[in-house]
Scaffold this motif. Structure first.
Motif, PDB file in Angstrom:
ATOM      1  N   VAL A   1     -55.948  33.917  14.557  1.00 20.57           N
ATOM      2  CA  VAL A   1     -56.942  33.668  15.367  1.00 20.57           C
ATOM      3  C   VAL A   1     -57.270  35.055  16.450  1.00 20.57           C
TER       4      VAL A   1
ATOM      5  N   SER B   1     -48.549  33.847  10.921  1.00 25.74           N
ATOM      6  CA  SER B   1     -48.509  32.874  12.354  1.00 25.74           C
ATOM      7  C   SER B   1     -49.701  32.672  11.790  1.00 25.74           C
ATOM      8  N   GLY B   2     -49.877  31.503  13.904  1.00 24.57           N
ATOM      9  CA  GLY B   2     -51.569  30.796  14.608  1.00 24.57           C
ATOM     10  C   GLY B   2     -52.151  31.569  15.204  1.00 24.57           C
ATOM     11  N   SER B   3     -50.931  32.856  16.608  1.00 20.75           N
ATOM     12  CA  SER B   3     -51.119  34.454  16.441  1.00 20.75           C
ATOM     13  C   SER B   3     -52.589  35.228  15.511  1.00 20.75           C
TER      14      SER B   3
ATOM     15  N   LYS C   1     -48.556  26.767  11.733  1.00 22.60           N
ATOM     16  CA  LYS C   1     -47.600  25.229  11.510  1.00 22.60           C
ATOM     17  C   LYS C   1     -47.773  24.371  10.613  1.00 22.60           C
TER      18      LYS C   1
ATOM     19  N   VAL D   1     -54.622  25.434  14.565  1.00 21.85           N
ATOM     20  CA  VAL D   1     -53.154  25.541  14.164  1.00 21.85           C
ATOM     21  C   VAL D   1     -52.722  24.339  14.380  1.00 21.85           C
ATOM     22  N   ILE D   2     -52.429  23.155  15.236  1.00 21.70           N
ATOM     23  CA  ILE D   2     -52.044  22.480  15.638  1.00 21.70           C
ATOM     24  C   ILE D   2     -52.466  21.273  14.891  1.00 21.70           C
TER      25      ILE D   2
ATOM     26  N   GLU E   1     -60.087  24.487  19.667  1.00 21.89           N
ATOM     27  CA  GLU E   1     -59.238  23.209  19.334  1.00 21.89           C
ATOM     28  C   GLU E   1     -60.134  21.818  19.919  1.00 21.89           C
TER      29      GLU E   1
ATOM     30  N   ASN F   1     -54.388  21.232  22.763  1.00 25.27           N
ATOM     31  CA  ASN F   1     -52.949  21.013  23.433  1.00 25.27           C
ATOM     32  C   ASN F   1     -52.865  20.954  24.969  1.00 25.27           C
TER      33      ASN F   1
ATOM     34  N   TYR G   1     -54.679  27.378  24.866  1.00 21.00           N
ATOM     35  CA  TYR G   1     -53.139  28.360  24.088  1.00 21.00           C
ATOM     36  C   TYR G   1     -54.113  28.602  22.718  1.00 21.00           C
ATOM     37  N   HIS G   2     -53.780  29.983  22.093  1.00 19.26           N
ATOM     38  CA  HIS G   2     -54.655  30.189  21.457  1.00 19.26           C
ATOM     39  C   HIS G   2     -53.915  31.176  20.786  1.00 19.26           C
ATOM     40  N   GLY G   3     -52.744  31.585  21.116  1.00 16.49           N
ATOM     41  CA  GLY G   3     -51.638  32.215  21.121  1.00 16.49           C
ATOM     42  C   GLY G   3     -51.313  33.420  21.940  1.00 16.49           C
TER      43      GLY G   3
ATOM     44  N   ASP H   1     -59.897  25.864  15.777  1.00 19.24           N
ATOM     45  CA  ASP H   1     -59.152  26.529  15.982  1.00 19.24           C
ATOM     46  C   ASP H   1     -57.392  25.451  15.602  1.00 19.24           C
TER      47      ASP H   1
HETATM   48  C1  LIG Z   1     -54.387  25.726  18.998  1.00 20.20           C
HETATM   49  C2  LIG Z   1     -53.329  27.136  18.882  1.00 20.20           C
HETATM   50  N1  LIG Z   1     -53.621  28.721  18.354  1.00 20.20           N
HETATM   51  C3  LIG Z   1     -53.146  29.676  18.065  1.00 20.20           C
HETATM   52  C4  LIG Z   1     -51.454  29.401  18.435  1.00 20.20           C
HETATM   53  C5  LIG Z   1     -50.235  31.081  18.055  1.00 20.20           C
HETATM   54  O1  LIG Z   1     -49.079  30.027  16.950  1.00 20.20           O
HETATM   55  P1  LIG Z   1     -47.957  31.312  16.810  1.00 20.20           P
HETATM   56  O2  LIG Z   1     -47.153  30.261  18.502  1.00 20.20           O
HETATM   57  O3  LIG Z   1     -47.875  30.876  15.150  1.00 20.20           O
HETATM   58  O4  LIG Z   1     -48.568  31.895  16.408  1.00 20.20           O
HETATM   59  C6  LIG Z   1     -50.289  27.922  18.528  1.00 20.20           C
HETATM   60  C7  LIG Z   1     -49.411  27.487  18.944  1.00 20.20           C
HETATM   61  O5  LIG Z   1     -49.395  26.516  19.298  1.00 20.20           O
HETATM   62  C8  LIG Z   1     -51.502  27.015  18.920  1.00 20.20           C
HETATM   63  O6  LIG Z   1     -51.668  26.277  19.284  1.00 20.20           O
END
Ligand SMILES: Cc1ncc(COP(=O)(O)O)c(C=O)c1O
Length: 459
Positions: free
Chosen positions: A123, A118-120, A289, A262-263, A227, A231, A152-154, A260
């Motif tokens: 990070v 996952s993104g979290s 993602k 993730v998006i 990012e 976002n 938002y980073h998770g 970061d």
């Molecule tokens: C920039 C960013 N980092 C981390 C995350 C966390 O990702 P996840 O929901 O897959 O854990 C997100 C989720 O939207 C994100 O937008």
């Protein structure tokens, strides 16, 4: 045995047994939980057969659109051949192939891939790597991380400490120490003394990172997490020169720059990686993602040769791992997803159509509630205001009535999946699948026009 054939049974069980994420569950006491049962192209369908334009790609995920048979088949083939094996001491062919392919696509010397699910976790992994890297290279005091307001980073504890949204952090305090906040690049809300000049604003925002590093003590700062386009808050693109300045600052103080993405990776901004669009070289890219378009979960980080170096010889080991990271099915799916990117030139589609997407959304500027439309590629935020001239925003009460009380449901009822968000100032966010074209932009604009016109009468 329970049967869920009947729609009522599904509803009942959803309300009784399922816990939705970031969702006020009481909202479904009186109304149905929306149940999405299938997807095709840019559209999804609910349990009643009603069609919705997926203007958010699920959750910034479904780049290639829904219902892609070839990806489903690639996943099924892999599950039949080797459903699971860990990346702890072993490798499997699809993880190797995907790592090599991502290294090829990534900017500069980001040659090493550490997979997550996952993104979290990506990070979290980047922060842990930064800490262990500095311990191994004789700078054990570097542990702090800098990130931006409202970003938002998770949600895992480490990632949450990097996240800049106070409301989603408070319930879980005390968090991991070392998270430091700096201003974001919301030019629409720039301080008065910088309001007329985006480049100057960008320079100021980047220099705020330097001030934070100096305030905290350079020898205590490990990394800056940014990012490419922020976002949360509603799509803040970087001002011209911002990332170049940040890169200089990070180099000056020996701080790692983590992009970061993730998006923002995998075509969201018309490039495989957002850092390529804005021409900066990160030390680490975090992704998730869009790497699989959501056909199976996968995330990871791409790391430079230099960061890998202390782990390449002797007894040093990155003491971190996740059972399902780099799962065979997910990596097979990611490869099939990237094949579609190439075959259909999805990056080309975004680059060719992004101006049309922006122009179509900008038609909404004639509505009194539309204050700012911002973003890049297929990633836009529309900020709503009470007064276009003064840029006055809504009170908490109005925001609650407008967003939760009306907009979210009304947009969905009108057939558009998007996000009405007030974690910063109230915005509507759009991130359609990368296959979309003018007919989809027109449909998005028409629905927004109707619903936002109605919203204005309810303020
Ligand atoms: C920039 C960013 N980092 C981390 C995350 C966390 O990702 P996840 O929901 O897959 O854990 C997100 C989720 O939207 C994100 O937008």
């Amino acid at each position: 045995m329970t049967s869920f054939d009947a729609i009522e049974n599904l509803q009942e069980a959803a309300k009784r047994n399922l816990w939705l994420h970031f969702t006020r569950m009481s909202a479904y006491e009186q109304s149905d939980v929306p149940v999405i049962v299938r997807g095709s192209g840019a559209y999804v369908f609910d349990q009643h057969g009603k069609r919705y334009l997926d203007g958010l790609s699920g959750l910034f995920v479904t780049q290639v659109g829904h219902g892609r048979q070839e990806i489903a088949e690639a996943g099924a083939r892999q599950a039949a051949e080797l459903a699971y094996f860990p990346l702890w001491s072993y490798a499997h062919p699809k993880a190797i192939e995907l790592a090599a392919r991502l290294a090829e696509l990534a900017p500069g010397n980001l040659n090493r891939v550490f997979f997550t699910t996952s993104g979290s976790e990506a990070v979290e992994s980047a922060w842990k790597l930064a800490k262990q890297y500095f311990k191994l290279t004789g700078q054990p005091g570097r542990y702090k991380v800098i990130s931006r307001d409202i970003a938002y980073h998770g949600t895992s504890m480490g990632a949450l400490a990097i996240t800049g949204l106070a409301d989603i952090k408070h319930p879980f305090e005390p968090l991991l120490p070392g998270g430091v906040r700096v201003p974001n690049t919301n030019f629409y809300r720039a301080p008065d003394f910088l309001a007329g000049d985006e480049t100057e604003f960008g320079r100021w925002a980047a220099d705020e990172i330097e001030r934070a590093i100096l305030r905290e003590g350079p020898q205590s700062v490990a990394a800056v997490f940014l990012e490419p386009v922020q976002n949360s808050g509603g799509c803040f693109p970087p001002p011209p020169g911002y990332f170049q300045r940040v890169r200089e600052i990070c180099d000056r103080y020996g701080v790692l720059l983590v992009s970061d993405e993730v998006i923002c990776a995998f075509g969201r901004l018309g490039y495989y990686f957002g850092s390529q669009r804005y021409e900066y070289q990160p030390d680490i890219i975090t992704f998730a993602k869009g790497v699989t378009s959501g056909y199976s979960p996968l995330g990871g980080m791409l790391v430079s040769d230099a960061l890998m170096e202390p782990f390449s010889s002797g007894t040093a080991t990155f003491l971190h791992g996740i059972t399902f990271a780099g799962h065979p099915v997910s990596t097979a799916v990611a490869l099939a997803n990237l094949d579609i990117f190439e075959k259909e030139d999805l990056l080309g589609n975004v680059r060719a159509n992004e101006a049309a997407f922006r122009a179509t959304l900008e038609k909404l500027y004639d509505l009194p509630i539309v204050g700012d439309i911002r973003g890049a590629g297929y990633f836009y935020g529309i900020e709503m205001v009470k007064d276009k001239v003064t840029r006055e925003t809504f009170t908490d009460d109005e925001s609650e009535r407008l967003l939760r009380g009306f907009l979210s449901q009304a947009l969905f009822d009108a057939g558009l999946v998007c996000r009405a968000d007030d974690r910063g100032d109230p915005v509507i966010q759009l991130a359609p699948p990368l296959i979309c074209g003018q007919e989809h932009f027109d449909e998005i604009e028409a629905i927004l026009r109707t619903v936002l016109t109605e919203a204005w009468t309810r303020i």
